[in-house]
Design an enzyme around this catalytic site. Structure first.
Site, PDB file in Angstrom:
ATOM      1  N   HIS A  43       0.886  -1.179   0.000  1.00 13.38           N
ATOM      2  CA  HIS A  43       0.000   0.000   0.000  1.00 13.38           C
ATOM      3  C   HIS A  43       0.918   1.222   0.000  1.00 13.38           C
ATOM      4  O   HIS A  43       2.018   1.165   0.564  1.00 13.38           O
ATOM      5  CB  HIS A  43      -0.809   0.123   1.286  1.00 13.38           C
ATOM      6  CG  HIS A  43      -1.763  -0.990   1.595  1.00 13.38           C
ATOM      7  ND1 HIS A  43      -1.367  -2.163   2.169  1.00 13.38           N
ATOM      8  CD2 HIS A  43      -3.110  -1.073   1.461  1.00 13.38           C
ATOM      9  CE1 HIS A  43      -2.411  -2.941   2.364  1.00 13.38           C
ATOM     10  NE2 HIS A  43      -3.492  -2.302   1.939  1.00 13.38           N
ATOM     11  N   ASP A  95       2.293   1.991   3.354  1.00  9.36           N
ATOM     12  CA  ASP A  95       3.249   1.029   3.925  1.00  9.36           C
ATOM     13  C   ASP A  95       4.680   1.465   3.646  1.00  9.36           C
ATOM     14  O   ASP A  95       5.579   1.183   4.425  1.00  9.36           O
ATOM     15  CB  ASP A  95       3.141  -0.358   3.269  1.00  9.36           C
ATOM     16  CG  ASP A  95       1.782  -0.986   3.385  1.00  9.36           C
ATOM     17  OD1 ASP A  95       1.031  -0.596   4.282  1.00  9.36           O
ATOM     18  OD2 ASP A  95       1.476  -1.869   2.550  1.00  9.36           O
ATOM     19  N   GLU A 133     -11.006  -6.830  -3.856  1.00  6.39           N
ATOM     20  CA  GLU A 133     -10.809  -7.905  -2.877  1.00  6.39           C
ATOM     21  C   GLU A 133     -12.020  -7.993  -1.950  1.00  6.39           C
ATOM     22  O   GLU A 133     -12.242  -7.119  -1.113  1.00  6.39           O
ATOM     23  CB  GLU A 133      -9.540  -7.623  -2.064  1.00  6.39           C
ATOM     24  CG  GLU A 133      -9.258  -8.721  -1.056  1.00  6.39           C
ATOM     25  CD  GLU A 133      -7.954  -8.512  -0.306  1.00  6.39           C
ATOM     26  OE1 GLU A 133      -6.989  -8.027  -0.916  1.00  6.39           O
ATOM     27  OE2 GLU A 133      -7.928  -8.824   0.890  1.00  6.39           O
ATOM     28  N   GLU A 163      -9.175 -13.695  -0.842  1.00  2.39           N
ATOM     29  CA  GLU A 163      -8.361 -14.028   0.335  1.00  2.39           C
ATOM     30  C   GLU A 163      -8.972 -15.203   1.091  1.00  2.39           C
ATOM     31  O   GLU A 163     -10.179 -15.216   1.367  1.00  2.39           O
ATOM     32  CB  GLU A 163      -8.241 -12.810   1.257  1.00  2.39           C
ATOM     33  CG  GLU A 163      -7.398 -13.158   2.471  1.00  2.39           C
ATOM     34  CD  GLU A 163      -7.180 -12.007   3.428  1.00  2.39           C
ATOM     35  OE1 GLU A 163      -6.844 -10.902   2.978  1.00  2.39           O
ATOM     36  OE2 GLU A 163      -7.346 -12.239   4.639  1.00  2.39           O
ATOM     37  N   HIS A 196     -10.841 -14.181   4.274  1.00  2.00           N
ATOM     38  CA  HIS A 196     -12.086 -13.454   3.998  1.00  2.00           C
ATOM     39  C   HIS A 196     -13.185 -14.414   3.539  1.00  2.00           C
ATOM     40  O   HIS A 196     -14.357 -14.220   3.859  1.00  2.00           O
ATOM     41  CB  HIS A 196     -11.865 -12.382   2.932  1.00  2.00           C
ATOM     42  CG  HIS A 196     -10.878 -11.319   3.344  1.00  2.00           C
ATOM     43  ND1 HIS A 196     -10.544 -10.270   2.527  1.00  2.00           N
ATOM     44  CD2 HIS A 196     -10.169 -11.154   4.486  1.00  2.00           C
ATOM     45  CE1 HIS A 196      -9.659  -9.498   3.150  1.00  2.00           C
ATOM     46  NE2 HIS A 196      -9.411 -10.024   4.337  1.00  2.00           N
ATOM     47  N   ASP A 233      -4.990 -13.958  -2.071  1.00  2.66           N
ATOM     48  CA  ASP A 233      -4.248 -13.632  -0.860  1.00  2.66           C
ATOM     49  C   ASP A 233      -4.267 -14.895  -0.024  1.00  2.66           C
ATOM     50  O   ASP A 233      -5.304 -15.308   0.504  1.00  2.66           O
ATOM     51  CB  ASP A 233      -4.907 -12.475  -0.091  1.00  2.66           C
ATOM     52  CG  ASP A 233      -4.358 -11.125  -0.535  1.00  2.66           C
ATOM     53  OD1 ASP A 233      -3.619 -11.087  -1.541  1.00  2.66           O
ATOM     54  OD2 ASP A 233      -4.665 -10.108   0.119  1.00  2.66           O
ATOM     55  N   ASP A 268      -5.412 -13.541   9.676  1.00  7.25           N
ATOM     56  CA  ASP A 268      -4.312 -13.473   8.697  1.00  7.25           C
ATOM     57  C   ASP A 268      -3.097 -14.302   9.093  1.00  7.25           C
ATOM     58  O   ASP A 268      -1.962 -13.819   9.074  1.00  7.25           O
ATOM     59  CB  ASP A 268      -3.875 -12.006   8.482  1.00  7.25           C
ATOM     60  CG  ASP A 268      -4.875 -11.209   7.670  1.00  7.25           C
ATOM     61  OD1 ASP A 268      -5.722 -11.807   6.987  1.00  7.25           O
ATOM     62  OD2 ASP A 268      -4.807  -9.967   7.710  1.00  7.25           O
ATOM     63  N   ASP A 298      -0.730 -12.611   2.308  1.00  8.35           N
ATOM     64  CA  ASP A 298      -1.298 -11.570   3.170  1.00  8.35           C
ATOM     65  C   ASP A 298      -1.403 -12.215   4.549  1.00  8.35           C
ATOM     66  O   ASP A 298      -2.483 -12.572   5.023  1.00  8.35           O
ATOM     67  CB  ASP A 298      -2.663 -11.130   2.639  1.00  8.35           C
ATOM     68  CG  ASP A 298      -3.192  -9.925   3.394  1.00  8.35           C
ATOM     69  OD1 ASP A 298      -2.567  -9.536   4.402  1.00  8.35           O
ATOM     70  OD2 ASP A 298      -4.227  -9.376   2.985  1.00  8.35           O
TER      71      ASP A 298
END
Ligand code: XLS
Ligand code: CA
Ligand code: CA
Length: 457
Positions: free
Chosen positions: A121, A124, A252, A288, A291, A316, A329, A359
Site C-alpha cells: 500500500h 506502507d 478484494e 483471500e 475473507h 491472498d 491473517d 497476506d
C-alpha cells in the site's frame, strides 16, 4: 569532468541488510531435509525450476510477500502495542530514512526467500506528509528506490494499492463517504499509486474496500453509497486505460471488518456489483482465504465461483482461525486446504496476471527477525508441496472424470436441447409424459471422493 554513464544496478543482489541471520538465499534441499527447527533452512518442496503441468513451479505459484504485515504492523493488538520493535519504527527517527531502511530489509527478505514478487500500500512504504502532495511525493521517492532494487534483484511487483482506511479522514469510508471531498482525496491517492504501479510494471492493481461499508443504516444512504462506489471503480478503470496500464484491476471481497457490513461482501456480491456498473469485463477479484471463511464460504468455493463467473484474478493466501470470528491473517499451514485451493486454480488454467500473495502476519510473540524468514519459507514450502499434490489430482484425472460422468446427461440430446433454449416448459412436460420419464437417483459418492482426495497425500 566527463559524466559517467549512470549505473543501472545500485545494490548488489547479494548484499544483505544484516537484519536476518541467514545470509544466502534459500535453496532447494529436497523432501528429506528437516523443517526449520534445523538450521540452515532449506526448501523441502519449493523447487522454482521444476515443471508442474508444463510450467515452472515459480511461474505456477507466483509468490508475493506483502509489505504491510511484515514491515509495517508492529505486533499491536487492542490490548497492547509494539512487540516487534523494528528499528525503522524507533521513535524520533527521520521517517524517510526509516522508510529507506525498511525497504532495504524488505528487499533482503525477498532475496533470501527467492520470492519473485511483492505487494504494498502507499502508506506502507512511505510516511504521510503534511499535504497529499507531500505524501504522494514521499511515495514516489520510495518508488524510485524500488525501481533500482527491482532492477538489481529481479524482484517484481505483483500489485500495488492505496491505503484508503487508516487515516481518520476515511473513518466513514473513501468512495462511499457522505462527503465528496473525501471521494476526491481518495481518487487523488489512487491515481498516484496506480501510476506508480504502472511505472514499476506491476501486474495488477488491487482495491480492497477498506471502510466501504457501514456500521448502522440509521446514518447510511445505501443507494447513494453504492452509486458512489460504482462511479469510483469506473474512474479507476478509465484512468487505467488512459495510462495504458495492461495489468488487471482487482477488487478484494471481505464481508465485515473494519465495518459491520462491507459492500464487497464476497465474490457473488462483487460480481453483481460489477454487472450493475458495467465493469464485469474490466475488474476481477483478489480472493483471500481468511475473507472467504469470514463470509461463510470455503476458499475453494470463492475461487471456483470466480472462475465460473469469469472474474478470477489473484489470491491472498493465509489462514483464519476456526475458533475466532475475525481476520487473523495467519500463515497457511493446512496442507489439504491449500492443495484443494490450488487444485481448483490449476483446473481453471492457473494464474494469468495474478499470483499467490502472502497476506499473512506473524503472531505477535514471534518477535525474532528470523521469524519473518521462517514463516514465509515454511508457507512457500507448504504451498509448493500442495501444488505437487494438486498436480497429482489433475494428472490422475479421476476427479475430473467422475465430474464429467456425473453431468454427462447435459452433453446428450436432452441436456443440449434444454440449455440451447430449444425446449419450452410445455415441451418438457410433454416429453416426460410421452416417454414416462422417471429419473433414477444416483449416488453423489462424497465419501468415496473424499477418500480419493486423501489418497493423493
Ligand atoms: C484487509 C485486506 C487488505 C488488502 C489490501 O483485510 O486483506 O490487507 O489485502 O488492502
Ligand atoms: Ca488481503
Ligand atoms: Ca485479511
Amino acid at each position: 569532468m566527463a559524466k559517467s554513464k549512470p549505473k543501472r544496478k545500485t545494490a548488489s543482489p547479494a548484499a544483505g541488510s544484516g537484519y536476518f541471520t541467514l545470509q544466502e538465499p534459500l535453496r532447494f534441499a529436497g523432501p528429506r531435509f528437516k523443517p526449520s527447527a534445523q538450521r540452515p533452512l532449506g526448501y523441502r518442496w519449493y523447487e522454482p525450476d521444476r515443471l508442474v503441468l508444463g510450467r515452472r513451479m515459480e511461474d505456477q505459484l507466483r509468490f508475493a510477500v506483502c509489505y504491510w504485515h511484515s514491515f509495517v504492523w508492529p505486533g499491536s493488538d487492542p490490548f497492547g502495542g509494539d512487540t516487534f520493535q523494528r528499528p525503522w519504527h524507533a521513535a524520533g527517527g527521520d521517517p524517510m530514512a526509516q522508510a529507506r531502511q525498511k525497504a532495504e530489509v524488505a528487499f533482503d527478505l525477498f532475496r533470501l526467500l527467492r520470492a519473485p514478487y511483492f505487494t504494498f500500500h502507499d502508506r506502507d512504504i512511505a510516511p504521510e506528509g503534511a499535504t497529499l502532495r507531500e505524501s504522494n511525493l514521499n511515495v514516489r521517492r520510495i518508488g524510485e528506490l524500488f525501481e533500482k532494487k527491482m532492477a538489481a534483484t529481479g524482484v517484481k511487483l505483483l500489485w500495488g494499492t492505496a491505503n484508503l482506511f487508516s487515516n481518520r479522514r476515511y473513518m466513514a469510508g473513501a468512495a462511499t463517504n457522505p462527503d465528496p471531498e473525501v471521494f476526491a482525496y481518495a481518487a487523488a491517492q489512487v491515481k498516484n499509486v496506480l501510476e506508480l504501479t504502472h511505472e514499476l510494471k506491476g501486474e495488477n492493481y488491487v482495491l480492497w474496500g477498506g471502510r466501504e461499508g457501514y456500521e448502522t443504516l440509521l446514518n447510511t444512504d445505501l443507494k447513494r453509497e453504492l452509486a458512489q462506489l460504482g462511479r469510483f471503480m469506473n474512474l479507476v478503470v478509465e484512468h487505467k486505460h488512459k495510462l495504458g496500464f495492461k495489468g488487471t484491476i482487482l477488487i478484494e471481497p471481505k464481508p465485515a471488518e473494519p465495518t459491520k457490513h462491507q459492500y464487497d461482501y464476497d465474490v457473488a456480491t462483487v460480481f453483481g456489483f460489477l454487472k450493475a456498473h458495467g465493469l464485469e469485463k474490466e475488474i476481477k477479484v483478489n480472493i483471500e482465504a481468511n475473507h472467504a471463511l469470514l463470509a461463510g464460504h470455503t476458499f475453494e468455493h470463492e475461487i471456483s465461483l470466480a472462475q465460473a463467473l469469469g472474474i478470477f484474478g489473484s489470491i491472498d493466501m493465509n489462514r483464519g482461525d476456526e475458533l475466532l470470528g475475525w481476520d487473523t491473517d495467519q500463515f497457511p499451514n493446512n496442507l489439504p486446504q491449500v492443495a484443494l485451493a490450488l487444485f481448483h486454480i490449476l483446473q481453471g488454467g492457473g494464474f494469468t496476471t495474478g499470483g499467490l500473495n502472502f497476506d499473512a502476519k506473524l503472531r505477535r510473540q514471534s518477535i525474532d527477525p528470523d521469524d519473518l524468514v521462517i514463516a514465509h519459507a515454511e508457507a512457500m514450502d507448504l504451498c509448493a508441496h500442495a501444488l505437487l499434490i494438486a498436480e497429482k489430482m489433475i494428472a490422475d484425472g479421476a476427479l475430473a472424470q467422475q465430474l464429467r460422468q456425473r453431468y454427462s446427461g447435459w452433453d446428450g440430446k436432452l441436456g443440449r436441447g434444454i440449455l440451447g433454449g430449444k425446449r419450452s416448459l410445455a415441451d418438457l412436460a410433454a416429453l416426460v409424459d410421452k416417454e414416462s420419464i422417471e429419473p433414477r437417483p444416483r449416488s453423489g459418492r462424497q465419501e468415496a471422493l473424499e477418500a480419493l482426495v486423501n489418497s493423493y497425500f
